[in-house]
Motif scaffolding. Structure first.
Motif, PDB file in Angstrom:
ATOM      1  N   PRO A   1      49.860  65.293  41.900  1.00  0.00           N
ATOM      2  CA  PRO A   1      50.712  65.580  40.741  1.00  0.00           C
ATOM      3  C   PRO A   1      51.439  64.350  40.211  1.00  0.00           C
ATOM      4  O   PRO A   1      51.900  64.341  39.067  1.00  0.00           O
ATOM      5  CB  PRO A   1      51.707  66.614  41.285  1.00  0.00           C
TER       6      PRO A   1
ATOM      7  N   ALA B   1      52.873  63.742  36.409  1.00  0.00           N
ATOM      8  CA  ALA B   1      54.147  64.445  36.555  1.00  0.00           C
ATOM      9  C   ALA B   1      55.210  63.940  35.588  1.00  0.00           C
ATOM     10  O   ALA B   1      55.316  62.738  35.329  1.00  0.00           O
ATOM     11  CB  ALA B   1      54.646  64.307  37.991  1.00  0.00           C
TER      12      ALA B   1
ATOM     13  N   ARG C   1      58.371  65.174  36.187  1.00  0.00           N
ATOM     14  CA  ARG C   1      59.521  65.124  37.086  1.00  0.00           C
ATOM     15  C   ARG C   1      59.378  63.963  38.049  1.00  0.00           C
ATOM     16  O   ARG C   1      58.268  63.514  38.337  1.00  0.00           O
ATOM     17  CB  ARG C   1      59.643  66.437  37.866  1.00  0.00           C
TER      18      ARG C   1
ATOM     19  N   VAL D   1      57.991  65.141  43.113  1.00  0.00           N
ATOM     20  CA  VAL D   1      56.853  66.061  43.198  1.00  0.00           C
ATOM     21  C   VAL D   1      56.130  65.829  44.519  1.00  0.00           C
ATOM     22  O   VAL D   1      56.351  64.828  45.208  1.00  0.00           O
ATOM     23  CB  VAL D   1      55.857  65.844  42.033  1.00  0.00           C
TER      24      VAL D   1
END
Length: 416
Positions: free
Chosen positions: A308, A312, A314, A317
């Protein structure tokens, strides 16, 4: 029937078990089995046979007290009878079963047992159960559940009942947990046009295109795809070694067959791997605990191909995809491509169907997919196996002619 590990003595129900004598008899569907602690000499065996006959007579006359006949048997060690309530028996059975299964499987087993006990009654005495009670359980289960779920519950509960039978708590009930017939749903593979649309329209990121291409052209299970690492890829990208898989409970384990397998790759899969490996090499290797069984694990220090981190938004992760996250991503790719919705496992079915349609060798395809033999291919993908094609007849005849040219005297030898 003689129990495995026991030796017959010539007297019904009297067995030499190790260095002791064991008495075994059934009464009204309930098994009674007691180890006497006597050395199996001829005199002691004869004494045990007389004791067994007396116990059966007492049972029939209603004067049976187990402590009087077998004061040193396991139920009497504490001076009290072992509870035969289903709930109590199940609590003893669970930890005994757990040592042979993974924690994830244990959770599924416990849920199945709890459902069945709630329906049949936790306070029911095991020796009062009748086949009718098990038949009613089947009726109650199938009323609100899918066939696959009910069959899992029945198989799990049958294992518990067989354990109860073997330990003398009830009669023969496990065999009445008959599973329901289930219609086999045909695989729903992607057509090549759908695959191309998914790649061109659904996958906006090169990593997604590479991941989908590898899934379809390598035939991996989704859990195997998500656990694949740089260290599993051959230097020339011609093959991969499937060493691990990730489960729904986010633990890594060995592949379904409990052994590694080598998958030879088609050119599209090789090209996809080049993209994925180049991306994964930018990340640091992480330690993954890969469970070999419930009690043993190994540590793989690897760089997982699909992470991810690549896309990603964020900052925090996982280093790898969990199955639920991959299911969500796949659904988004399919929706964006505007093709018919399918679960991600259909990429594996697509691999099998494309190979079979191209008249690939069954044994080779089965080995690539990790099956022990090709019977599963015939059962699941039968409609994709063209068994009556004139092309196949021509191919075989051509092979026969070539064989005759190599060994011209073979037909005469066979005729002789």
């Amino acid at each position: 029937m003689t129990v495995e590990g026991a030796r017959p003595t010539g007297y019904p129900g009297i067995e030499a078990h190790g260095n002791s004598i064991r008495v075994d008899f059934m009464y009204k569907g309930v098994r009674h089995r007691h180890t006497l602690g006597l050395v199996p000499t001829r005199a002691n065996i004869k004494h045990a046979a007389g004791l067994r006959s007396a116990a059966l007579f007492a049972l029939k006359s209603g004067n049976y007290n187990e402590v009087d006949f077998f004061p040193h048997s396991r139920p009497s060690d504490t001076g009290a009878q072992v509870s035969k309530r289903l709930g109590d028996l199940c609590e003893r059975y669970k930890p005994l079963k757990a040592v042979d299964i993974t924690p994830e499987t244990q959770s599924r087993y416990e849920n199945a047992l709890n459902v069945c006990l709630e329906l049949i009654g936790r306070d029911r005495q095991a020796d009062t159960l009748l086949p009718e009670d098990i038949q009613q359980l089947r009726v109650d289960l199938i009323a609100t559940r899918a066939v696959s779920t009910v069959n899992h519950y029945l198989a799990t509960f049958a294992g518990f009942l067989y354990w109860c039978e073997n330990n003398g708590y009830c009669g023969e009930l496990g065999k009445h947990c008959v599973r329901f017939s289930k219609s086999n749903k045909d695989p729903d593979p992607l057509t090549f046009d759908e695959y191309q649309t998914l790649i061109d329209k659904g996958c906006l990121h090169p990593i997604d295109r590479a991941a989908v291409t590898l899934a379809i052209y390598a035939g991996l299970r989704p859990g195997e795809l998500l656990a694949l690492a740089v260290e599993d890829v051959a230097a020339d990208f011609s093959k991969i070694i499937v060493r691990r898989s990730i489960t729904q409970s986010v633990t890594f384990k060995v592949p379904k067959t409990n052994k590694e397998r080598t998958v030879l790759l088609y050119p599209p899969a090789q090209d996809a791997l080049r993209v994925l490996v180049a991306d994964a090499k930018q990340r640091k290797a992480v330690d993954l605990a890969v469970w070999l069984n419930r009690h043993e694990a190994r540590t793989d220090c690897v760089r997982v191909l699909l992470s991810p981190h690549t896309q990603a938004r964020r900052k925090v992760v996982n280093d790898y995809f969990v199955p639920s996250a991959w299911n969500t991503k796949w659904a988004n790719l399919v929706r964006r491509a505007e093709i018919r919705s399918r679960p991600p496992y259909q990429t594996r079915h697509t691999y099998a169907c494309w190979n079979l349609t191209a008249r690939g060798n069954l044994a080779f395809i089965a080995n690539q997919m990790g099956h022990s033999d090709y019977s599963m291919l015939v059962k699941v993908y039968g409609r994709w196996i063209d068994s009556e094609s004139p092309r196949e007849l021509e191919r075989i005849w051509e092979g026969m002619q070539n064989m005759a040219q190599i060994a011209p005297n073979l037909p005469q030898k066979l005729a002789a």
